[in-house]
Scaffold this motif. Structure first.
Motif, mmCIF file in Angstrom:
data_model
loop_
_atom_site.group_PDB
_atom_site.id
_atom_site.type_symbol
_atom_site.label_atom_id
_atom_site.label_comp_id
_atom_site.label_asym_id
_atom_site.label_seq_id
_atom_site.Cartn_x
_atom_site.Cartn_y
_atom_site.Cartn_z
ATOM 1 N N ILE A 78 7.248 -8.156 -8.068
ATOM 2 C CA ILE A 78 7.001 -8.112 -6.634
ATOM 3 C C ILE A 78 5.671 -7.410 -6.400
ATOM 4 N N SER A 79 4.862 -7.968 -5.513
ATOM 5 C CA SER A 79 3.567 -7.369 -5.182
ATOM 6 C C SER A 79 3.641 -6.692 -3.824
ATOM 7 N N TYR A 80 3.096 -5.489 -3.761
ATOM 8 C CA TYR A 80 3.006 -4.731 -2.516
ATOM 9 C C TYR A 80 1.533 -4.450 -2.253
ATOM 10 N N THR A 81 1.111 -4.543 -0.999
ATOM 11 C CA THR A 81 -0.261 -4.226 -0.623
ATOM 12 C C THR A 81 -0.231 -3.137 0.437
ATOM 13 N N GLY A 82 -0.982 -2.068 0.175
ATOM 14 C CA GLY A 82 -1.028 -0.962 1.124
ATOM 15 C C GLY A 82 -1.833 0.193 0.568
ATOM 16 N N THR A 83 -1.696 1.349 1.202
ATOM 17 C CA THR A 83 -2.390 2.556 0.753
ATOM 18 C C THR A 83 -1.366 3.544 0.217
ATOM 19 N N ILE A 84 -1.815 4.382 -0.693
ATOM 20 C CA ILE A 84 -0.913 5.365 -1.293
ATOM 21 C C ILE A 84 -0.822 6.574 -0.365
ATOM 22 N N ALA A 85 0.371 6.831 0.156
ATOM 23 C CA ALA A 85 0.592 7.939 1.074
ATOM 24 C C ALA A 85 0.861 9.237 0.328
ATOM 25 N N GLN A 86 1.481 9.131 -0.851
ATOM 26 C CA GLN A 86 1.836 10.316 -1.630
ATOM 27 C C GLN A 86 1.911 9.920 -3.096
ATOM 28 N N MET A 87 1.568 10.881 -3.971
ATOM 29 C CA MET A 87 1.562 10.584 -5.402
ATOM 30 C C MET A 87 2.155 11.750 -6.168
ATOM 31 N N THR A 88 3.083 11.446 -7.083
ATOM 32 C CA THR A 88 3.663 12.444 -7.976
ATOM 33 C C THR A 88 3.414 11.962 -9.408
ATOM 34 N N PRO A 89 3.680 12.799 -10.409
ATOM 35 C CA PRO A 89 3.489 12.338 -11.798
ATOM 36 C C PRO A 89 4.384 11.157 -12.196
ATOM 37 N N LEU A 90 5.491 10.940 -11.483
ATOM 38 C CA LEU A 90 6.421 9.880 -11.865
ATOM 39 C C LEU A 90 6.443 8.680 -10.932
ATOM 40 N N ALA A 91 5.900 8.828 -9.710
ATOM 41 C CA ALA A 91 6.001 7.739 -8.735
ATOM 42 C C ALA A 91 4.920 7.866 -7.668
ATOM 43 N N ILE A 92 4.780 6.786 -6.911
ATOM 44 C CA ILE A 92 3.890 6.816 -5.755
ATOM 45 C C ILE A 92 4.672 6.357 -4.533
ATOM 46 N N LEU A 93 4.235 6.789 -3.373
ATOM 47 C CA LEU A 93 4.793 6.329 -2.108
ATOM 48 C C LEU A 93 3.729 5.454 -1.473
#
Length: 122
Positions: A78-93
């Motif tokens: 699945i492809s998502y297009t957007g901006t990264i609101a938050q970033m952790t070492p294991l995941a992004i929002l």
């Protein structure tokens, strides 16, 4: 030939076994399912290492560039297009037009700037 004369029904007594022929449908469907599963695995692999993902994502996050991120979810990409609101070492929002998506780094297959994806499809 097997003696079935003791059976009460004529259809059972006259039954002619078709040996392996009766299993062919089963084998073909199992083979087809295995081929589909194998092709899904090929599409869900990423060439990016964890370090490369961190580097690319941190650059996109710092500059707030819109990005297209491809993720493996339940045997599908699945492809998502957007901006990264938050970033952790294991995941992004990821913030998209439809909402926020929490994407684990291990599930990310492909990372590209949204403008690069637009140029590829044009």
């Amino acid at each position: 030939m097997i003696d079935r004369s003791y059976l009460p029904f004529k259809s059972a007594r006259d039954y002619q076994d078709v040996k392996m022929q009766k299993w062919m449908g089963f084998f073909l469907s199992e083979h087809h399912a295995a081929l589909l599963e194998d092709s899904d695995k090929k599409h869900s692999r990423s060439d990016l290492t964890t370090e490369q993902k961190h580097l690319l994502l941190s650059q996109i996050y710092a500059n707030q560039w819109p990005a297209c991120i491809e993720v493996s979810e339940k045997k599908a990409c699945i492809s998502y297009t957007g901006t990264i609101a938050q970033m952790t070492p294991l995941a992004i929002l990821l913030k998209t037009q439809t909402g926020y998506y929490n994407l684990p780094l291990e599930a990310i297959n492909r990372i590209a700037l949204a403008e690069e994806v637009a140029h590829e499809s044009a």
